[in-house]
Motif scaffolding. Sequence first.
Motif, PDB file in Angstrom:
ATOM      1  N   LYS A   1     -18.508  36.929  -9.785  1.00 39.01           N
ATOM      2  CA  LYS A   1     -19.109  37.509  -8.578  1.00 39.01           C
ATOM      3  C   LYS A   1     -19.865  38.772  -8.960  1.00 39.01           C
ATOM      4  CE  LYS A   1     -17.164  34.742  -5.500  1.00 39.01           C
ATOM      5  NZ  LYS A   1     -17.826  33.979  -4.490  1.00 39.01           N
ATOM      6  N   THR A   2     -20.855  39.121  -8.169  1.00 42.92           N
ATOM      7  CA  THR A   2     -21.615  40.356  -8.361  1.00 42.92           C
ATOM      8  C   THR A   2     -21.812  41.028  -7.011  1.00 42.92           C
ATOM      9  OG1 THR A   2     -23.730  39.223  -8.086  1.00 42.92           O
ATOM     10  CG2 THR A   2     -22.899  39.432 -10.336  1.00 42.92           C
ATOM     11  N   PHE A   3     -22.200  42.287  -7.067  1.00 44.21           N
ATOM     12  CA  PHE A   3     -22.583  42.974  -5.837  1.00 44.21           C
ATOM     13  C   PHE A   3     -24.086  42.798  -5.650  1.00 44.21           C
ATOM     14  CE2 PHE A   3     -18.743  45.607  -6.774  1.00 44.21           C
ATOM     15  CZ  PHE A   3     -18.021  45.202  -5.669  1.00 44.21           C
ATOM     16  N   ASP A   4     -24.476  42.315  -4.500  1.00 45.19           N
ATOM     17  CA  ASP A   4     -25.877  42.146  -4.152  1.00 45.19           C
ATOM     18  C   ASP A   4     -26.254  43.328  -3.275  1.00 45.19           C
ATOM     19  OD1 ASP A   4     -28.397  41.069  -3.761  1.00 45.19           O
ATOM     20  OD2 ASP A   4     -27.754  39.836  -2.074  1.00 45.19           O
ATOM     21  N   ILE A   5     -27.070  44.233  -3.810  1.00 44.10           N
ATOM     22  CA  ILE A   5     -27.457  45.459  -3.102  1.00 44.10           C
ATOM     23  C   ILE A   5     -28.907  45.319  -2.673  1.00 44.10           C
ATOM     24  CG2 ILE A   5     -27.676  47.958  -3.254  1.00 44.10           C
ATOM     25  CD1 ILE A   5     -25.603  47.870  -5.525  1.00 44.10           C
ATOM     26  N   THR A   6     -29.143  45.425  -1.377  1.00 45.88           N
ATOM     27  CA  THR A   6     -30.510  45.343  -0.864  1.00 45.88           C
ATOM     28  C   THR A   6     -30.833  46.588  -0.046  1.00 45.88           C
ATOM     29  OG1 THR A   6     -29.774  44.095   1.075  1.00 45.88           O
ATOM     30  CG2 THR A   6     -30.543  42.819  -0.794  1.00 45.88           C
ATOM     31  N   TYR A   7     -32.100  46.890  -0.005  1.00 49.21           N
ATOM     32  CA  TYR A   7     -32.598  48.050   0.737  1.00 49.21           C
ATOM     33  C   TYR A   7     -33.759  47.592   1.594  1.00 49.21           C
ATOM     34  CZ  TYR A   7     -34.456  52.700   1.628  1.00 49.21           C
ATOM     35  OH  TYR A   7     -34.904  53.841   2.225  1.00 49.21           O
ATOM     36  N   ASP A   8     -33.671  47.836   2.894  1.00 48.55           N
ATOM     37  CA  ASP A   8     -34.717  47.354   3.803  1.00 48.55           C
ATOM     38  C   ASP A   8     -35.707  48.436   4.218  1.00 48.55           C
ATOM     39  OD1 ASP A   8     -33.411  48.931   5.682  1.00 48.55           O
ATOM     40  OD2 ASP A   8     -32.789  47.258   6.944  1.00 48.55           O
ATOM     41  N   GLY A   9     -35.685  49.567   3.532  1.00 50.75           N
ATOM     42  CA  GLY A   9     -36.568  50.665   3.873  1.00 50.75           C
ATOM     43  C   GLY A   9     -35.894  51.712   4.736  1.00 50.75           C
ATOM     44  N   ASN A  10     -34.784  51.341   5.365  1.00 48.69           N
ATOM     45  CA  ASN A  10     -34.001  52.271   6.179  1.00 48.69           C
ATOM     46  C   ASN A  10     -32.587  52.463   5.672  1.00 48.69           C
ATOM     47  OD1 ASN A  10     -35.855  53.049   8.149  1.00 48.69           O
ATOM     48  ND2 ASN A  10     -35.439  51.234   9.381  1.00 48.69           N
ATOM     49  N   GLU A  11     -31.961  51.351   5.276  1.00 45.84           N
ATOM     50  CA  GLU A  11     -30.574  51.439   4.848  1.00 45.84           C
ATOM     51  C   GLU A  11     -30.245  50.382   3.818  1.00 45.84           C
ATOM     52  OE1 GLU A  11     -28.080  50.840   8.245  1.00 45.84           O
ATOM     53  OE2 GLU A  11     -28.679  48.778   8.509  1.00 45.84           O
ATOM     54  N   PHE A  12     -29.145  50.642   3.120  1.00 49.33           N
ATOM     55  CA  PHE A  12     -28.659  49.712   2.111  1.00 49.33           C
ATOM     56  C   PHE A  12     -27.661  48.750   2.728  1.00 49.33           C
ATOM     57  CE2 PHE A  12     -30.146  53.085  -0.634  1.00 49.33           C
ATOM     58  CZ  PHE A  12     -30.727  52.360  -1.666  1.00 49.33           C
ATOM     59  N   THR A  13     -27.612  47.559   2.155  1.00 44.02           N
ATOM     60  CA  THR A  13     -26.598  46.567   2.474  1.00 44.02           C
ATOM     61  C   THR A  13     -26.012  46.094   1.149  1.00 44.02           C
ATOM     62  OG1 THR A  13     -27.858  45.846   4.399  1.00 44.02           O
ATOM     63  CG2 THR A  13     -26.140  44.368   3.626  1.00 44.02           C
ATOM     64  N   VAL A  14     -24.694  46.040   1.069  1.00 44.85           N
ATOM     65  CA  VAL A  14     -24.021  45.590  -0.127  1.00 44.85           C
ATOM     66  C   VAL A  14     -23.114  44.427   0.233  1.00 44.85           C
ATOM     67  CG1 VAL A  14     -22.521  46.240  -2.056  1.00 44.85           C
ATOM     68  CG2 VAL A  14     -24.062  47.939  -1.041  1.00 44.85           C
ATOM     69  N   LYS A  15     -23.280  43.322  -0.493  1.00 44.42           N
ATOM     70  CA  LYS A  15     -22.454  42.131  -0.279  1.00 44.42           C
ATOM     71  C   LYS A  15     -21.979  41.598  -1.606  1.00 44.42           C
ATOM     72  CE  LYS A  15     -24.790  40.851   3.939  1.00 44.42           C
ATOM     73  NZ  LYS A  15     -25.518  39.916   4.721  1.00 44.42           N
ATOM     74  N   VAL A  16     -20.892  40.866  -1.575  1.00 36.83           N
ATOM     75  CA  VAL A  16     -20.388  40.185  -2.757  1.00 36.83           C
ATOM     76  C   VAL A  16     -21.021  38.802  -2.793  1.00 36.83           C
ATOM     77  CG1 VAL A  16     -18.336  39.393  -3.977  1.00 36.83           C
ATOM     78  CG2 VAL A  16     -18.198  41.436  -2.546  1.00 36.83           C
ATOM     79  N   SER A  17     -21.627  38.448  -3.922  1.00 34.81           N
ATOM     80  CA  SER A  17     -22.278  37.151  -4.025  1.00 34.81           C
ATOM     81  C   SER A  17     -21.986  36.516  -5.380  1.00 34.81           C
ATOM     82  CB  SER A  17     -23.779  37.280  -3.817  1.00 34.81           C
ATOM     83  OG  SER A  17     -24.334  38.054  -4.862  1.00 34.81           O
ATOM     84  N   ASN A  18     -22.384  35.253  -5.507  1.00 33.89           N
ATOM     85  CA  ASN A  18     -22.160  34.530  -6.771  1.00 33.89           C
ATOM     86  C   ASN A  18     -23.179  34.917  -7.807  1.00 33.89           C
ATOM     87  OD1 ASN A  18     -20.039  33.186  -5.654  1.00 33.89           O
ATOM     88  ND2 ASN A  18     -21.248  31.432  -5.040  1.00 33.89           N
TER      89      ASN A  18
END
Length: 103
Positions: free
Chosen positions: A86-103
């Motif tokens: 598993k890895t952490f999927d970190i995304t940024y939409d220009g306002n805030e970050f989202t962190v999820k656990v993904s394959n």
Amino acid sequence: IAILGILALIAVPRFSGFRDQAAKKADDASAVTIEKAANLYIASNGNPAYVALEGNIDSPEAFVQTLIDADLLEDDTNYEPQQTSKTFDITYDGNEFTVKVSN
């Protein structure tokens, strides 16, 4: 001895399931912690220099190290996913970050 063997056959899969559940909960908690620290970083410092565009963060490890260096995450904590592959999927939409656990 046969009774102990039967009990072991019952107990081992249950303990394995507990370990897997614990790893999932630990990863979910780490993702929330990283996400909160990342959004606090943005609130305090503005956009990180290497997040020029919206989308996925290419190096979650380097990003987490930035948050540790900014004293927003503890240095002595393991922020690697506990679940296998598993890895952490970190995304940024220009306002805030989202962190999820993904394959």
